[in-house]
Design a protein around this motif. Structure first.
Motif, mmCIF file in Angstrom:
data_model
loop_
_atom_site.group_PDB
_atom_site.id
_atom_site.type_symbol
_atom_site.label_atom_id
_atom_site.label_comp_id
_atom_site.label_asym_id
_atom_site.label_seq_id
_atom_site.Cartn_x
_atom_site.Cartn_y
_atom_site.Cartn_z
ATOM 1 N N SER A 180 85.154 48.645 83.558
ATOM 2 C CA SER A 180 86.059 47.828 84.367
ATOM 3 C C SER A 180 86.207 46.423 83.813
ATOM 4 O O SER A 180 87.276 45.824 83.913
ATOM 5 N N LEU A 181 85.151 45.892 83.208
ATOM 6 C CA LEU A 181 85.212 44.529 82.685
ATOM 7 C C LEU A 181 85.844 44.445 81.303
ATOM 8 O O LEU A 181 86.663 43.563 81.029
ATOM 9 N N TYR A 182 85.484 45.379 80.417
ATOM 10 C CA TYR A 182 85.877 45.256 79.009
ATOM 11 C C TYR A 182 87.077 46.116 78.612
ATOM 12 O O TYR A 182 87.799 45.753 77.678
ATOM 13 N N LEU A 183 87.293 47.242 79.296
ATOM 14 C CA LEU A 183 88.304 48.188 78.825
ATOM 15 C C LEU A 183 89.448 48.426 79.811
ATOM 16 O O LEU A 183 90.465 49.001 79.439
ATOM 17 N N HIS A 184 89.276 48.013 81.057
ATOM 18 C CA HIS A 184 90.381 48.126 82.017
ATOM 19 C C HIS A 184 91.476 47.137 81.614
ATOM 20 O O HIS A 184 91.200 46.054 81.094
ATOM 21 N N SER A 185 92.733 47.493 81.855
ATOM 22 C CA SER A 185 93.850 46.654 81.388
ATOM 23 C C SER A 185 93.826 45.248 81.991
ATOM 24 O O SER A 185 94.412 44.322 81.425
ATOM 25 N N HIS A 186 93.163 45.083 83.133
ATOM 26 C CA HIS A 186 93.042 43.754 83.733
ATOM 27 C C HIS A 186 91.576 43.322 83.826
ATOM 28 O O HIS A 186 91.221 42.470 84.657
ATOM 29 N N GLY A 187 90.736 43.899 82.979
ATOM 30 C CA GLY A 187 89.320 43.531 82.978
ATOM 31 C C GLY A 187 89.115 42.080 82.579
ATOM 32 O O GLY A 187 89.785 41.557 81.678
ATOM 33 N N MET A 188 88.168 41.419 83.248
ATOM 34 C CA MET A 188 87.930 39.999 83.003
ATOM 35 C C MET A 188 87.522 39.722 81.558
ATOM 36 O O MET A 188 87.828 38.669 80.997
ATOM 37 N N PHE A 189 86.847 40.692 80.904
ATOM 38 C CA PHE A 189 86.394 40.495 79.531
ATOM 39 C C PHE A 189 87.210 41.304 78.516
ATOM 40 O O PHE A 189 86.838 41.373 77.350
#
Length: 550
Positions: free
Chosen positions: A461-470
């Motif tokens: 969710s953080l690194y690979l989601h299109s709206h991930g924070m990282f």
């Protein structure tokens, strides 16, 4: 301050606490004076005062430093350096034992699903916040509403998007109603669902709360010490009115911000009692020191190269990404850069997480095949990749080994070692302003990412989601196959289906070569002989109440 030892005299105890008080006054930390006087009263009225024990520790994160604006308030920081300390002060409804992947009670004694989208929590009786305020269902509703309010800009708010509302049934029963099914919501609440005292928070306001936080945890906030620019140490004291008997002897926790290259020396000189790190130098010499003991334990942390596939250039071509995979010798990285402390990783998440694939190579090491793939992609003479990484010794050593391995196929790594503030400016700050664009870097080496939910969902969710924070360049702000599989995963019907869907996501990530997994991290613990601590997989958050001092 002397090292923690059994049976210090009451005079020594008083002298140390008065020194702390003088330090606060002369550093003009006036806001902390009254709370500290209160803590002194509690401390000296404790029957255990004569057996006071202190644990002074330092570790990874500390060498990166942090500005004196750093805070233990979960609403005001997304810094993992503070995450461990926040979990000493605050508590959550449930916790996760990462050694066996079980969700266990914390502030909630039990829970049940009343329908497909509602979880009812039955809360503990007799729990009080550090200021004496009783813990009730009102605190649960207040805290979750506070974290979900976009005006507070809580960095973990997106993790709670599945929560629609919180309803108080009675003082010790609360319903959490979901927008949609979220099979990992209990694990999310265990990690970031901190419970705050509503009356205290509303009375003092968020600015004061940030400076002097209150929770229900086993340790109370004492004070923060700073120099002109940065934090130097954070002091916590035991919560003498804690709701359960933890059978530990710790009366004070002191976290010191010590640069990485000085941490082991600080342990040898008894300036700290415990060092938690990913890097050790002169291990044989340290092991032979009769005053110390050194252990290493496998964790749910992993190290990975993220690839910016959105940036025009070589990495937009899957053949190039696969060529890099075939060139990596993971065991050589572990041997040369980590002195043997680690396990080769061939999947996107480490062993011990739910739903991970078997740890067998997806791309066998084959330098000849790597060269052929580059030839097919139109890069017979190689190219240069701009790489960002943190300023940490073990990270620098890993990059050095990677450079030598990729040089075999004509790929040159151009590394940039960024400070914490520079990483935030490059990756996070633009998103907080609503700007989603790929990074200027081609690769990002992350060393030691913790899977705090016990699943890979946090990483995804953080690194690979299109709206991930990282997310720094993986279908960023675009229609994304990762999003589709991720959404299906968190809406799984049960734990078994969650595991199956996580494997589907893992296979897709590896088939498309979106990342290059490197190794599963072993955390190294150096401690004085009188310290007993063995957290296993539970290294984030650490449960220091399981640590004992002789």
């Amino acid at each position: 301050m002397q090292s923690a030892r059994a049976g210090p005299s009451i005079i020594n105890i008083f002298t140390e606490v008065v020194n702390d008080m003088v330090n606060i006054i002369f550093n003009k930390k006036a806001a902390y004076i009254f709370p500290m006087m209160l803590l002194m009263f509690v401390f000296f009225n404790s029957s255990a005062a004569g057996e006071r024990k202190i644990l002074r520790f330092t570790g990874y994160g500390a060498p990166l430093g942090t500005t004196k604006n750093g805070t233990l308030d979960p609403l005001r920081t997304y810094d993992l350096l503070f995450f461990n300390l926040q979990h000493q002060i605050f508590e959550t409804l449930v916790a996760v034992d990462l050694n066996n992947q079980e969700v266990i009670p914390e502030l909630a004694e039990s829970w049940k699903k009343t329908d497909d989208r509602t979880i009812r929590f039955y809360l503990r009786h007799g729990v009080r916040f550090h200021n004496g305020e009783p813990f009730t269902a009102e605190a649960v509703k207040f805290s979750l509403d506070l974290m979900k309010d976009p005006r507070n800009k809580f960095a973990g708010r997106y993790l709670l998007d599945s929560i629609a509302s919180v309803h108080i049934i009675n003082d010790h029963t609360v319903d959490v109603v979901m927008n949609f099914r979220d099979v990992v919501i209990l694990r999310k609440l265990a990690a970031i669902g901190f419970i705050f005292p509503p009356e205290y928070y509303k009375r003092v306001g968020n600015t004061y709360f940030t400076r002097y936080p209150m929770g229900t945890g086993p340790f109370r906030f004492f004070y923060i010490d700073t120099d002109e620019e940065k934090l130097t140490s954070i002091h916590l004291v035991a919560n003498e009115d804690y709701w359960q008997d933890l059978h530990h002897s710790l009366k004070k926790l002191v976290f010191s911000f010590i640069p990485g290259e000085q941490q082991w020396d600080a342990l040898i000189k008894q300036k700290v009692d415990l060092v938690i790190t990913q890097y050790i130098e002169s291990e044989k010499q340290l092991q032979s020191n009769p005053a110390l003991k050194i252990i290493s334990q496998q964790t749910l942390r992993h190290s990975t190269c993220l690839l910016n596939i959105d940036k025009p250039g070589p990495l937009a071509d899957i053949r190039v990404r696969k060529a890099l995979q075939h060139c990596i010798n993971r065991q050589a990285i572990i041997t040369q850069a980590l002195k043997g402390h680690g396990t080769p990783l061939y999947a996107s998440v480490p062993e011990g997480t739910l739903g991970r694939l078997a740890n067998t190579p997806v791309y066998e090491q084959d330098v000849k095949k790597a060269g052929e793939l580059l030839q097919q992609a139109g890069y017979p003479n190689g190219f240069t990749l701009k790489v960002m990484a943190a300023q940490a010794r073990h990270t620098i050593d890993v990059v050095a080994v990677l450079k030598e391995q990729l040089k075999q196929i004509g790929v040159t790594l151009d590394p940039y070692y960024l400070t914490r503030e520079e990483l935030v400016a490059e990756i996070i700050a633009p998103k907080l302003q609503g700007i989603f664009k790929p990074s200027t870097f081609d690769m990002w080496l992350i060393t030691g990412w913790p899977n705090v939910f016990g699943t890979g969902t946090h990483f995804y969710s953080l690194y690979l989601h299109s709206h991930g924070m990282f997310n720094f360049g993986t279908f960023l702000n675009k229609e994304s196959p990762v999003d589709e599989i991720y959404t299906r995963t968190i809406q799984s019907a049960d734990k078994s289906m969650l595991g199956s869907n996580l494997q589907v996501l893992d296979r897709y990530i590896m088939k498309q070569s979106l990342i290059i997994p490197l190794y599963q991290v072993e955390v190294i613990y150096g401690m004085q002989k009188n310290i007993h601590y063995s957290p296993g997989m539970n290294d984030l958050p650490h449960r220091f109440w399981n640590c004992s001092v002789e």
